[in-house]
Design a protein around this motif. Structure first.
Motif, mmCIF file in Angstrom:
data_model
loop_
_atom_site.group_PDB
_atom_site.id
_atom_site.type_symbol
_atom_site.label_atom_id
_atom_site.label_comp_id
_atom_site.label_asym_id
_atom_site.label_seq_id
_atom_site.Cartn_x
_atom_site.Cartn_y
_atom_site.Cartn_z
ATOM 1 N N TYR A 132 -57.238 65.680 -74.622
ATOM 2 C CA TYR A 132 -56.877 65.155 -73.302
ATOM 3 C C TYR A 132 -55.385 65.348 -73.097
ATOM 4 N N PRO A 133 -54.986 66.396 -72.367
ATOM 5 C CA PRO A 133 -53.568 66.677 -72.165
ATOM 6 C C PRO A 133 -52.860 65.506 -71.476
ATOM 7 N N PRO A 134 -51.637 65.183 -71.907
ATOM 8 C CA PRO A 134 -50.932 64.025 -71.343
ATOM 9 C C PRO A 134 -50.408 64.249 -69.935
ATOM 10 N N GLY A 135 -50.346 65.486 -69.480
ATOM 11 C CA GLY A 135 -49.783 65.767 -68.163
ATOM 12 C C GLY A 135 -49.012 67.068 -68.210
ATOM 13 N N LEU A 136 -47.883 67.109 -67.520
ATOM 14 C CA LEU A 136 -47.066 68.315 -67.472
ATOM 15 C C LEU A 136 -46.244 68.405 -68.750
ATOM 16 N N ALA A 137 -46.886 68.937 -69.795
ATOM 17 C CA ALA A 137 -46.214 69.077 -71.089
ATOM 18 C C ALA A 137 -46.713 70.339 -71.760
ATOM 19 N N TRP A 138 -45.789 71.191 -72.205
ATOM 20 C CA TRP A 138 -46.178 72.444 -72.850
ATOM 21 C C TRP A 138 -46.699 72.159 -74.246
ATOM 22 N N PRO A 139 -47.925 72.610 -74.562
ATOM 23 C CA PRO A 139 -48.496 72.302 -75.891
ATOM 24 C C PRO A 139 -47.730 73.002 -77.008
ATOM 25 N N ALA A 140 -47.723 72.366 -78.162
ATOM 26 C CA ALA A 140 -47.019 72.941 -79.308
ATOM 27 C C ALA A 140 -47.685 74.223 -79.786
ATOM 28 N N ASP A 141 -49.015 74.285 -79.685
ATOM 29 C CA ASP A 141 -49.762 75.477 -80.105
ATOM 30 C C ASP A 141 -50.648 75.925 -78.943
ATOM 31 N N PRO A 142 -50.120 76.754 -78.030
ATOM 32 C CA PRO A 142 -50.899 77.157 -76.841
ATOM 33 C C PRO A 142 -52.179 77.879 -77.226
ATOM 34 N N GLN A 143 -53.277 77.442 -76.655
ATOM 35 C CA GLN A 143 -54.587 78.029 -76.939
ATOM 36 C C GLN A 143 -54.964 79.006 -75.820
ATOM 37 N N TRP A 144 -54.451 80.229 -75.902
ATOM 38 C CA TRP A 144 -54.726 81.229 -74.873
ATOM 39 C C TRP A 144 -56.205 81.639 -74.862
ATOM 40 N N ALA A 145 -56.887 81.383 -75.974
ATOM 41 C CA ALA A 145 -58.307 81.743 -76.052
ATOM 42 C C ALA A 145 -59.164 80.890 -75.117
ATOM 43 N N ASN A 146 -58.605 79.793 -74.597
ATOM 44 C CA ASN A 146 -59.373 78.958 -73.667
ATOM 45 C C ASN A 146 -59.781 79.740 -72.417
ATOM 46 N N PHE A 147 -58.911 80.653 -71.987
ATOM 47 C CA PHE A 147 -59.228 81.439 -70.799
ATOM 48 C C PHE A 147 -60.392 82.391 -71.072
ATOM 49 N N ALA A 148 -60.378 83.023 -72.247
ATOM 50 C CA ALA A 148 -61.481 83.918 -72.600
ATOM 51 C C ALA A 148 -62.785 83.141 -72.758
ATOM 52 N N LYS A 149 -62.700 81.956 -73.345
ATOM 53 C CA LYS A 149 -63.901 81.140 -73.522
ATOM 54 C C LYS A 149 -64.451 80.683 -72.178
ATOM 55 N N ALA A 150 -63.551 80.248 -71.270
ATOM 56 C CA ALA A 150 -63.991 79.817 -69.937
ATOM 57 C C ALA A 150 -64.615 80.972 -69.175
ATOM 58 N N PHE A 151 -64.036 82.168 -69.301
ATOM 59 C CA PHE A 151 -64.592 83.352 -68.637
ATOM 60 C C PHE A 151 -66.002 83.640 -69.141
ATOM 61 N N GLU A 152 -66.213 83.436 -70.437
ATOM 62 C CA GLU A 152 -67.515 83.745 -71.031
ATOM 63 C C GLU A 152 -68.555 82.683 -70.693
ATOM 64 N N VAL A 153 -68.232 81.406 -70.894
ATOM 65 C CA VAL A 153 -69.244 80.354 -70.714
ATOM 66 C C VAL A 153 -69.584 80.155 -69.234
ATOM 67 N N ALA A 154 -68.633 80.430 -68.344
ATOM 68 C CA ALA A 154 -68.906 80.287 -66.914
ATOM 69 C C ALA A 154 -69.512 81.541 -66.312
ATOM 70 N N LYS A 155 -69.639 82.608 -67.121
ATOM 71 C CA LYS A 155 -70.174 83.886 -66.656
ATOM 72 C C LYS A 155 -69.409 84.373 -65.409
ATOM 73 N N MET A 156 -68.100 84.449 -65.585
ATOM 74 C CA MET A 156 -67.224 84.799 -64.472
ATOM 75 C C MET A 156 -67.508 86.188 -63.913
ATOM 76 N N ASP A 157 -67.976 87.105 -64.770
ATOM 77 C CA ASP A 157 -68.265 88.445 -64.273
ATOM 78 C C ASP A 157 -69.384 88.421 -63.240
ATOM 79 N N GLU A 158 -70.441 87.622 -63.507
ATOM 80 C CA GLU A 158 -71.536 87.516 -62.548
ATOM 81 C C GLU A 158 -71.111 86.742 -61.302
ATOM 82 N N LEU A 159 -70.279 85.722 -61.491
ATOM 83 C CA LEU A 159 -69.789 84.962 -60.345
ATOM 84 C C LEU A 159 -68.891 85.820 -59.463
ATOM 85 N N LEU A 160 -68.090 86.680 -60.094
ATOM 86 C CA LEU A 160 -67.222 87.568 -59.336
ATOM 87 C C LEU A 160 -68.050 88.525 -58.484
ATOM 88 N N LEU A 161 -69.111 89.083 -59.056
ATOM 89 C CA LEU A 161 -69.986 89.972 -58.297
ATOM 90 C C LEU A 161 -70.664 89.226 -57.152
#
Length: 274
Positions: A40-69
Protein backbone atom coordinates in the motif's frame (compact mmCIF):
# COMPACT_ATOMS: atom_id res chain seq x y z
CA UNK A 1 10.81 37.43 -14.25
CA UNK A 2 12.77 40.55 -15.14
CA UNK A 3 11.07 42.76 -17.69
CA UNK A 4 7.64 41.25 -17.08
CA UNK A 5 4.71 43.26 -15.84
CA UNK A 6 3.00 42.23 -12.63
CA UNK A 7 -0.01 40.86 -14.52
CA UNK A 8 2.19 38.78 -16.83
CA UNK A 9 4.18 37.45 -13.87
CA UNK A 10 1.00 36.47 -12.01
CA UNK A 11 -0.36 34.83 -15.14
CA UNK A 12 2.77 32.71 -15.54
CA UNK A 13 2.75 31.82 -11.86
CA UNK A 14 -0.88 30.75 -12.11
CA UNK A 15 -0.08 28.56 -15.15
CA UNK A 16 2.76 26.87 -13.23
CA UNK A 17 0.48 26.23 -10.23
CA UNK A 18 -2.25 24.78 -12.46
CA UNK A 19 0.27 22.55 -14.24
CA UNK A 20 1.53 21.27 -10.90
CA UNK A 21 -2.00 20.53 -9.69
CA UNK A 22 -2.75 18.72 -12.96
CA UNK A 23 0.41 16.60 -12.94
CA UNK A 24 0.32 15.76 -9.21
CA UNK A 25 -2.26 12.91 -9.49
CA UNK A 26 -0.36 11.36 -12.41
CA UNK A 27 2.93 11.52 -10.51
CA UNK A 28 1.26 9.95 -7.50
CA UNK A 29 -0.16 7.12 -9.66
CA UNK A 30 3.22 6.62 -11.34
CA UNK A 31 5.09 6.32 -8.04
CA UNK A 32 2.40 3.99 -6.68
CA UNK A 33 2.65 1.81 -9.81
CA UNK A 34 6.35 1.25 -9.09
CA UNK A 35 5.77 0.07 -5.52
CA UNK A 36 6.10 -3.64 -4.69
CA UNK A 37 3.04 -5.64 -5.77
CA UNK A 38 0.53 -6.14 -2.95
CA UNK A 39 1.82 -3.21 -0.89
CA UNK A 40 0.00 0.00 0.00
CA UNK A 41 1.97 3.01 -1.26
CA UNK A 42 2.00 5.91 1.24
CA UNK A 43 1.36 8.56 -1.41
CA UNK A 44 3.68 10.69 -3.51
CA UNK A 45 6.90 8.92 -2.59
CA UNK A 46 9.48 7.35 -4.90
CA UNK A 47 9.95 3.67 -3.94
CA UNK A 48 13.39 2.52 -2.88
CA UNK A 49 13.23 -0.43 -5.31
CA UNK A 50 11.07 0.56 -8.33
CA UNK A 51 9.17 -2.42 -9.71
CA UNK A 52 9.06 -1.66 -13.44
CA UNK A 53 7.79 -5.20 -14.04
CA UNK A 54 4.39 -4.09 -12.68
CA UNK A 55 3.64 -2.50 -16.05
CA UNK A 56 4.42 -5.71 -17.93
CA UNK A 57 2.35 -7.73 -15.48
CA UNK A 58 -0.61 -5.33 -15.75
CA UNK A 59 -0.37 -5.46 -19.56
CA UNK A 60 -0.48 -9.25 -19.44
CA UNK A 61 -3.19 -9.87 -16.82
CA UNK A 62 -5.50 -7.18 -18.24
CA UNK A 63 -4.97 -8.49 -21.79
CA UNK A 64 -4.16 -5.00 -22.99
CA UNK A 65 -3.44 -6.18 -26.53
CA UNK A 66 -7.02 -7.42 -26.95
CA UNK A 67 -8.42 -4.33 -25.24
CA UNK A 68 -6.38 -2.11 -27.55
CA UNK A 69 -7.81 -3.89 -30.61
CA UNK A 70 -11.34 -3.63 -29.21
CA UNK A 71 -10.96 0.10 -28.55
CA UNK A 72 -9.59 0.67 -32.03
CA UNK A 73 -12.52 -1.19 -33.60
CA UNK A 74 -14.99 0.91 -31.62
CA UNK A 75 -13.19 4.15 -32.53
CA UNK A 76 -13.01 3.22 -36.23
CA UNK A 77 -16.69 2.29 -36.22
CA UNK A 78 -17.78 5.46 -34.42
CA UNK A 79 -15.64 8.47 -35.29
CA UNK A 80 -15.57 8.44 -39.14
CA UNK A 81 -19.35 7.98 -39.48
CA UNK A 82 -20.09 10.47 -36.74
CA UNK A 83 -17.84 13.13 -38.30
CA UNK A 84 -19.26 12.47 -41.79
CA UNK A 85 -22.89 12.78 -40.68
CA UNK A 86 -22.14 15.86 -38.56
CA UNK A 87 -20.33 17.55 -41.45
CA UNK A 88 -23.17 16.95 -43.89
CA UNK A 89 -25.85 17.98 -41.40
CA UNK A 90 -23.90 21.04 -40.31
CA UNK A 91 -23.48 22.17 -43.91
CA UNK A 92 -27.17 21.66 -44.65
CA UNK A 93 -28.28 23.63 -41.58
CA UNK A 94 -25.81 26.40 -42.38
CA UNK A 95 -27.08 26.70 -45.97
CA UNK A 96 -30.73 26.64 -44.91
CA UNK A 97 -30.49 28.85 -41.86
CA UNK A 98 -34.05 30.14 -42.05
CA UNK A 99 -37.46 28.59 -41.48
CA UNK A 100 -37.40 24.86 -40.81
CA UNK A 101 -33.62 24.72 -40.81
CA UNK A 102 -33.51 26.92 -37.71
CA UNK A 103 -35.96 24.64 -35.89
CA UNK A 104 -33.92 21.57 -36.76
CA UNK A 105 -30.83 23.36 -35.45
CA UNK A 106 -32.58 24.14 -32.15
CA UNK A 107 -33.33 20.41 -31.75
CA UNK A 108 -29.61 19.64 -32.03
CA UNK A 109 -28.77 22.43 -29.58
CA UNK A 110 -31.22 20.95 -27.06
CA UNK A 111 -29.41 17.65 -27.52
CA UNK A 112 -26.29 19.26 -26.06
CA UNK A 113 -28.04 19.44 -22.68
CA UNK A 114 -28.87 15.72 -22.63
CA UNK A 115 -26.44 13.73 -20.45
CA UNK A 116 -25.62 10.11 -21.22
CA UNK A 117 -26.94 9.08 -17.79
CA UNK A 118 -30.44 10.32 -18.70
CA UNK A 119 -30.79 7.94 -21.66
CA UNK A 120 -28.84 4.91 -20.48
CA UNK A 121 -31.89 2.99 -19.18
CA UNK A 122 -34.14 3.35 -22.27
CA UNK A 123 -31.05 2.85 -24.42
CA UNK A 124 -30.38 -0.48 -22.71
CA UNK A 125 -33.85 -1.82 -23.51
CA UNK A 126 -33.68 -0.48 -27.07
CA UNK A 127 -30.35 -2.18 -27.73
CA UNK A 128 -31.68 -5.37 -26.13
CA UNK A 129 -34.77 -5.30 -28.39
CA UNK A 130 -32.51 -4.95 -31.43
CA UNK A 131 -30.48 -7.99 -30.37
CA UNK A 132 -27.24 -6.00 -30.15
CA UNK A 133 -26.65 -6.31 -26.43
CA UNK A 134 -23.13 -7.49 -25.49
CA UNK A 135 -21.71 -6.60 -28.91
CA UNK A 136 -19.52 -3.68 -29.97
CA UNK A 137 -22.43 -2.34 -32.02
CA UNK A 138 -24.16 -1.68 -28.70
CA UNK A 139 -21.46 0.94 -28.11
CA UNK A 140 -20.85 2.18 -31.65
CA UNK A 141 -24.42 2.95 -32.74
CA UNK A 142 -25.49 4.87 -29.60
CA UNK A 143 -22.27 6.90 -29.61
CA UNK A 144 -22.83 7.98 -33.22
CA UNK A 145 -26.26 9.31 -32.24
CA UNK A 146 -25.14 10.85 -28.96
CA UNK A 147 -22.25 12.67 -30.65
CA UNK A 148 -24.55 14.24 -33.26
CA UNK A 149 -25.69 17.33 -31.31
CA UNK A 150 -22.17 18.57 -30.60
CA UNK A 151 -20.83 17.53 -34.00
CA UNK A 152 -23.61 19.30 -35.90
CA UNK A 153 -23.26 22.40 -33.73
CA UNK A 154 -19.49 22.41 -34.29
CA UNK A 155 -19.61 22.01 -38.07
CA UNK A 156 -22.54 24.39 -38.58
CA UNK A 157 -20.57 27.06 -36.71
CA UNK A 158 -17.75 26.63 -39.22
CA UNK A 159 -19.93 26.66 -42.34
CA UNK A 160 -21.94 29.69 -41.16
CA UNK A 161 -18.69 31.67 -41.04
CA UNK A 162 -17.62 30.57 -44.54
CA UNK A 163 -17.92 33.42 -47.10
CA UNK A 164 -21.01 33.04 -49.28
CA UNK A 165 -19.02 34.31 -52.25
CA UNK A 166 -17.36 30.89 -52.51
CA UNK A 167 -20.69 29.17 -53.16
CA UNK A 168 -21.76 31.90 -55.56
CA UNK A 169 -18.53 31.54 -57.55
CA UNK A 170 -18.96 27.76 -57.68
CA UNK A 171 -22.55 28.18 -58.88
CA UNK A 172 -21.40 30.47 -61.68
CA UNK A 173 -18.94 27.77 -62.75
CA UNK A 174 -21.84 25.31 -62.95
CA UNK A 175 -21.11 23.31 -59.79
CA UNK A 176 -24.07 21.50 -58.26
CA UNK A 177 -24.83 21.72 -54.53
CA UNK A 178 -23.20 18.34 -54.02
CA UNK A 179 -20.00 19.42 -55.81
CA UNK A 180 -19.93 22.68 -53.88
CA UNK A 181 -19.99 20.70 -50.66
CA UNK A 182 -17.30 18.15 -51.54
CA UNK A 183 -14.99 20.23 -53.74
CA UNK A 184 -15.22 23.65 -52.12
CA UNK A 185 -16.45 23.55 -48.54
CA UNK A 186 -15.08 20.24 -47.25
CA UNK A 187 -11.44 21.06 -48.14
CA UNK A 188 -11.81 24.45 -46.43
CA UNK A 189 -13.39 22.77 -43.40
CA UNK A 190 -10.48 20.35 -42.95
CA UNK A 191 -9.19 22.04 -39.72
CA UNK A 192 -12.66 21.94 -38.17
CA UNK A 193 -13.16 18.32 -39.27
CA UNK A 194 -9.76 17.29 -37.88
CA UNK A 195 -10.49 19.04 -34.59
CA UNK A 196 -13.87 17.33 -34.28
CA UNK A 197 -12.33 13.94 -35.10
CA UNK A 198 -9.66 14.36 -32.42
CA UNK A 199 -12.22 15.36 -29.79
CA UNK A 200 -14.50 12.45 -30.63
CA UNK A 201 -11.57 10.04 -30.66
CA UNK A 202 -10.69 11.07 -27.10
CA UNK A 203 -14.32 10.84 -25.97
CA UNK A 204 -14.78 7.41 -27.53
CA UNK A 205 -11.52 6.02 -26.20
CA UNK A 206 -12.33 7.23 -22.68
CA UNK A 207 -15.99 6.15 -22.81
CA UNK A 208 -16.80 4.27 -19.63
CA UNK A 209 -20.55 4.26 -18.96
CA UNK A 210 -21.95 2.73 -22.16
CA UNK A 211 -19.44 -0.15 -22.38
CA UNK A 212 -19.99 -1.12 -18.73
CA UNK A 213 -23.79 -1.09 -18.99
CA UNK A 214 -24.29 -2.50 -22.50
CA UNK A 215 -21.44 -5.02 -22.83
CA UNK A 216 -20.68 -7.77 -20.30
CA UNK A 217 -17.49 -9.09 -21.89
CA UNK A 218 -14.64 -6.75 -20.84
CA UNK A 219 -12.66 -7.72 -23.96
CA UNK A 220 -15.36 -6.17 -26.19
CA UNK A 221 -15.39 -2.86 -24.32
CA UNK A 222 -13.20 0.19 -24.64
CA UNK A 223 -10.01 0.19 -22.58
CA UNK A 224 -11.56 2.64 -20.11
CA UNK A 225 -14.69 0.49 -19.86
CA UNK A 226 -12.61 -2.61 -19.15
CA UNK A 227 -10.96 -0.80 -16.23
CA UNK A 228 -14.01 -1.62 -14.09
CA UNK A 229 -13.48 -5.35 -14.52
CA UNK A 230 -9.75 -4.95 -13.96
CA UNK A 231 -10.40 -3.01 -10.78
CA UNK A 232 -12.82 -5.66 -9.52
CA UNK A 233 -10.18 -8.36 -10.02
CA UNK A 234 -7.11 -6.49 -8.82
CA UNK A 235 -8.63 -3.78 -6.61
CA UNK A 236 -6.61 -4.89 -3.59
CA UNK A 237 -3.31 -4.67 -5.49
CA UNK A 238 -2.89 -0.90 -5.66
CA UNK A 239 0.45 -0.84 -7.57
CA UNK A 240 -0.90 -3.19 -10.27
CA UNK A 241 -4.15 -1.20 -10.50
CA UNK A 242 -2.23 2.07 -10.94
CA UNK A 243 0.01 0.50 -13.58
CA UNK A 244 -3.03 -0.72 -15.52
CA UNK A 245 -4.72 2.68 -15.30
CA UNK A 246 -1.59 4.41 -16.63
CA UNK A 247 -1.36 1.94 -19.52
CA UNK A 248 -4.98 2.73 -20.41
CA UNK A 249 -4.25 6.47 -20.29
CA UNK A 250 -1.08 6.17 -22.39
CA UNK A 251 -2.75 6.13 -25.87
CA UNK A 252 -4.81 9.26 -25.17
CA UNK A 253 -1.75 11.09 -23.87
CA UNK A 254 0.20 10.04 -27.00
CA UNK A 255 -2.62 11.24 -29.28
CA UNK A 256 -2.74 14.56 -27.45
CA UNK A 257 1.02 15.06 -27.76
CA UNK A 258 0.97 14.20 -31.47
CA UNK A 259 -2.03 16.37 -32.33
CA UNK A 260 -1.69 19.04 -29.66
CA UNK A 261 -1.76 21.88 -32.20
CA UNK A 262 -5.01 20.64 -33.71
CA UNK A 263 -6.43 20.08 -30.23
CA UNK A 264 -5.63 23.65 -29.15
CA UNK A 265 -7.00 24.91 -32.47
CA UNK A 266 -10.23 23.04 -31.72
CA UNK A 267 -10.64 24.81 -28.41
CA UNK A 268 -9.73 28.22 -29.84
CA UNK A 269 -12.09 27.77 -32.80
CA UNK A 270 -14.95 26.96 -30.47
CA UNK A 271 -14.13 29.95 -28.28
CA UNK A 272 -13.83 32.43 -31.17
CA UNK A 273 -16.67 31.28 -33.42
CA UNK A 274 -19.06 29.90 -30.84
Amino acid sequence: MKGLTLDAALARLLIVVLMALTLLPFLSMFSAALAPSGSYPPGLAWPADPQWANFAKAFEVAKMDELLLSSLLIVVGTVPLSVLFATMAGYGLAKFDKGRGRWFYLVFVLGLTLPFEAVITPLYYEIKALGLLNTRFAIILPLIGLYMPFGVYWMRTHFVNTPKELSEAAQIDGASEWKQFWLVHVPLARPAIMSLAILQFLWTWNQFLLPVVLVQDPLQRTMAGALGAFQGQWGTDIPLLCAGALLILAPTIAIFLIFQRQFVAALLQGAVKG
